[in-house]
Design a protein around this motif. Structure first.
Motif, short mmCIF file in Angstrom:
data_model
loop_
_atom_site.label_atom_id
_atom_site.label_comp_id
_atom_site.label_asym_id
_atom_site.label_seq_id
_atom_site.Cartn_x
_atom_site.Cartn_y
_atom_site.Cartn_z
N TYR A 249 6.51 29.28 -8.66
CA TYR A 249 7.15 29.85 -7.47
C TYR A 249 6.23 30.93 -6.90
O TYR A 249 6.39 32.12 -7.15
CB TYR A 249 8.52 30.42 -7.85
CG TYR A 249 9.35 30.97 -6.71
CD1 TYR A 249 9.01 30.76 -5.37
CD2 TYR A 249 10.51 31.71 -6.98
CE1 TYR A 249 9.79 31.27 -4.35
CE2 TYR A 249 11.30 32.21 -5.96
CZ TYR A 249 10.93 32.00 -4.64
OH TYR A 249 11.70 32.51 -3.62
N ARG A 275 -2.68 25.50 0.40
CA ARG A 275 -2.43 24.14 -0.09
C ARG A 275 -3.53 23.70 -1.05
O ARG A 275 -3.26 23.08 -2.08
CB ARG A 275 -2.31 23.17 1.09
CG ARG A 275 -1.05 23.36 1.92
CD ARG A 275 -0.84 22.19 2.87
NE ARG A 275 -1.94 22.07 3.83
CZ ARG A 275 -1.97 22.62 5.03
NH1 ARG A 275 -0.95 23.38 5.44
NH2 ARG A 275 -3.00 22.43 5.85
N ALA A 297 7.38 22.54 -8.48
CA ALA A 297 6.86 23.44 -7.45
C ALA A 297 8.01 23.89 -6.56
O ALA A 297 8.71 23.05 -5.97
CB ALA A 297 5.78 22.74 -6.64
N GLY A 299 9.59 25.67 -3.31
CA GLY A 299 9.27 25.98 -1.92
C GLY A 299 10.48 26.53 -1.19
O GLY A 299 11.61 26.07 -1.40
N VAL A 307 4.33 23.47 0.21
CA VAL A 307 4.57 23.06 -1.17
C VAL A 307 4.96 21.59 -1.23
O VAL A 307 4.45 20.83 -2.06
CB VAL A 307 5.66 23.94 -1.82
CG1 VAL A 307 6.03 23.40 -3.20
CG2 VAL A 307 5.20 25.38 -1.91
N GLU A 308 5.82 21.19 -0.33
CA GLU A 308 6.25 19.79 -0.31
C GLU A 308 5.06 18.87 -0.05
O GLU A 308 4.95 17.79 -0.66
CB GLU A 308 7.32 19.60 0.76
CG GLU A 308 7.98 18.24 0.71
CD GLU A 308 9.18 18.14 1.63
OE1 GLU A 308 9.90 17.14 1.56
OE2 GLU A 308 9.37 19.08 2.45
N VAL A 311 2.98 18.48 -3.23
CA VAL A 311 3.65 17.60 -4.19
C VAL A 311 3.53 16.14 -3.76
O VAL A 311 3.27 15.26 -4.59
CB VAL A 311 5.13 18.01 -4.35
CG1 VAL A 311 5.90 16.97 -5.16
CG2 VAL A 311 5.23 19.38 -5.01
N ARG A 312 3.69 15.88 -2.47
CA ARG A 312 3.54 14.50 -1.98
C ARG A 312 2.14 13.96 -2.26
O ARG A 312 1.98 12.81 -2.69
CB ARG A 312 3.82 14.43 -0.47
CG ARG A 312 5.28 14.49 -0.09
CD ARG A 312 5.49 13.94 1.32
NE ARG A 312 4.61 14.60 2.29
CZ ARG A 312 4.94 15.67 3.01
NH1 ARG A 312 6.14 16.22 2.85
NH2 ARG A 312 4.09 16.19 3.88
N ARG A 323 7.33 17.60 -9.27
CA ARG A 323 8.53 17.59 -8.43
C ARG A 323 8.54 18.81 -7.52
O ARG A 323 7.89 19.82 -7.80
CB ARG A 323 9.81 17.59 -9.28
CG ARG A 323 10.00 16.36 -10.15
CD ARG A 323 10.32 15.13 -9.33
NE ARG A 323 10.74 14.00 -10.16
CZ ARG A 323 9.91 13.18 -10.77
NH1 ARG A 323 8.61 13.34 -10.65
NH2 ARG A 323 10.37 12.19 -11.51
N HIS A 324 9.31 18.72 -6.46
CA HIS A 324 9.48 19.83 -5.52
C HIS A 324 10.93 20.28 -5.55
O HIS A 324 11.85 19.45 -5.47
CB HIS A 324 9.11 19.37 -4.10
CG HIS A 324 9.49 20.34 -3.03
ND1 HIS A 324 10.26 20.01 -1.93
CD2 HIS A 324 9.20 21.67 -2.90
CE1 HIS A 324 10.42 21.08 -1.17
NE2 HIS A 324 9.79 22.09 -1.73
N TRP A 325 11.15 21.58 -5.74
CA TRP A 325 12.50 22.14 -5.67
C TRP A 325 12.62 22.99 -4.42
O TRP A 325 12.04 24.08 -4.34
CB TRP A 325 12.83 22.99 -6.90
CG TRP A 325 14.25 23.52 -6.89
CD1 TRP A 325 15.37 22.81 -6.62
CD2 TRP A 325 14.68 24.86 -7.16
NE1 TRP A 325 16.49 23.61 -6.70
CE2 TRP A 325 16.09 24.88 -7.04
CE3 TRP A 325 14.00 26.03 -7.50
CZ2 TRP A 325 16.84 26.05 -7.24
CZ3 TRP A 325 14.76 27.19 -7.71
CH2 TRP A 325 16.16 27.19 -7.57
#
Length: 364
Positions: A249, A275, A297, A299, A307-308, A311-312, A323-325
């Motif tokens: 975070y 990034r 990760a 965001g 962040v997304e 992760v992608r 994963r993205h939270w």
């Protein structure tokens, strides 16, 4: 949300808040090697007779038989909670070099836990172990938990001013009202019955710090260390720290203040550097902990999309355990020091994060 750059804080004069306890002159543990009789998951440097450390939330757990237990410390900067049989019996404020005694316990076996409440990156803390009162004994250390979670973050992860009753805090109030042990990370880990590390450093970002301060360093400068104030220090993993989950975070300090005159960034170049550094940091974690560890990760706000995207890209490259939270700030009151999360907010986030983690296919 203003998150003030905190690089150094002036340590307060040593004092203690006592609850049926006493402080006496320093004693030495009656055994060889502190690590052999205490359980800790934190980043510590093992010096045999003491364990040294810097990160917030580091905790030590032990077992004693008898009517009292002493806690051997050498720390002029940090605050601690002492817990016996699950109940906090004392808060030690910058205890200095001392053995703090908890006496008057029923004669029997007790669990004792010492936890560092705040972040003091300018100072090295030292723990000399638990000692038993006369007639008692220090017993074998508690077993490690099977689950391990590492939390990487800044002041929001450290629990900065989370117990404050005011957003307007001076340095003294900030130090006394920061408690990493009731941060969202610590709460989440305990709900999941996991050991944990809170590797959090206030004011630092992935590539840019709060307000553009101290541009010669960032969070990644310090991540590998056990002792934050020792340049070049590298934590030596004893081989027991193999987290199944790492929660990252970082980004609030990178983006919460506008780029100022003289900074080497534009909005676009900062986003691109963030990034790139984020992707490299996740790769470092993947290399360190292997393919079985889930990387989560976090965001929110102005950096959620970055962040997304990271992760992608990692997912597309074949990383199946990233994963993205998207952190939901609904209902947060931000009434901690300087608009940080309050204890209420940390509990709410722990509820949401625990539920999210529970649904992940983690190989515990």
């Amino acid at each position: 949300m203003p998150l003030p750059w905190v690089r150094t804080l002036v340590a307060s004069a040593a004092s203690m808040l006592l609850l049926g306890t006493a402080s006496v002159a320093t004693a030495a543990p009656d055994r060889d090697g502190v690590r052999a009789s205490v359980h800790t998951a934190g980043r510590v440097q093992d010096a045999g007779d003491v364990l040294r450390y810097s990160w917030p939330g580091v905790y030590f757990e032990g077992r004693v038989r008898g009517t009292g237990v002493g806690i051997v410390l050498d720390d002029p900067a940090a605050d601690y909670d002492v817990q016996v049989d699950g109940t906090t019996v004392a808060t030690l404020v910058t205890p200095g070099k001392t053995t703090h005694w908890v006496t008057g316990l029923r004669d029997g076996v007790h669990t004792v836990r010492l936890v560092k409440r705040n972040d003091t990156p300018w100072s090295t803390s030292a723990f000399g172990g638990f000692v038993a009162a006369p007639g008692g004994a220090v017993l074998s250390r508690p077993a490690a938990r099977g689950r391990q979670i590492e939390f990487v973050g800044d002041s929001l992860t450290a629990g900065y001013g989370n117990l404050s009753d005011s957003r307007d805090c001076d340095g003294e109030q900030l130090r006394r009202t920061t408690n990493a042990d009731v941060s969202y990370g610590a709460l989440t880990a305990r709900r999941l019955k996991a050991d944990y590390q809170l590797n959090a450093y206030s004011g630092l970002g992935m590539v840019r710090n709060y307000g553009g301060g101290s541009p010669e360093v960032n969070y990644r400068t310090f991540y590998d260390r056990a002792l934050l104030n020792v340049p070049g220090d590298v934590w030596q993993n004893p081989g027991t720290w193999r987290p199944q989950l790492v929660v990252v975070y970082l980004g609030t300090n990178d983006f919460s203040t506008p780029v100022g005159p003289g900074e080497p960034w534009t909005d676009e170049s900062l986003a691109a550097a963030y990034r790139s550094a984020y992707g490299a940091f996740l790769e470092k974690l993947r290399t360190r902990y292997g393919p079985r560890t889930t990387l989560l990760a976090v965001g929110t706000g102005p950096f959620a999309g970055h962040v997304e995207q990271v992760v992608r890209e990692r997912t597309a490259a074949g990383d199946r355990r990233v994963r993205h939270w998207p952190l939901d700030t609904t209902g947060l009151d931000h009434t901690g020091c300087h608009w940080h999360y309050s204890a209420h907010d940390h509990r709410l986030l722990a509820d949401r994060l625990t539920a999210f983690i529970t649904d992940l296919p983690i190989r515990w």
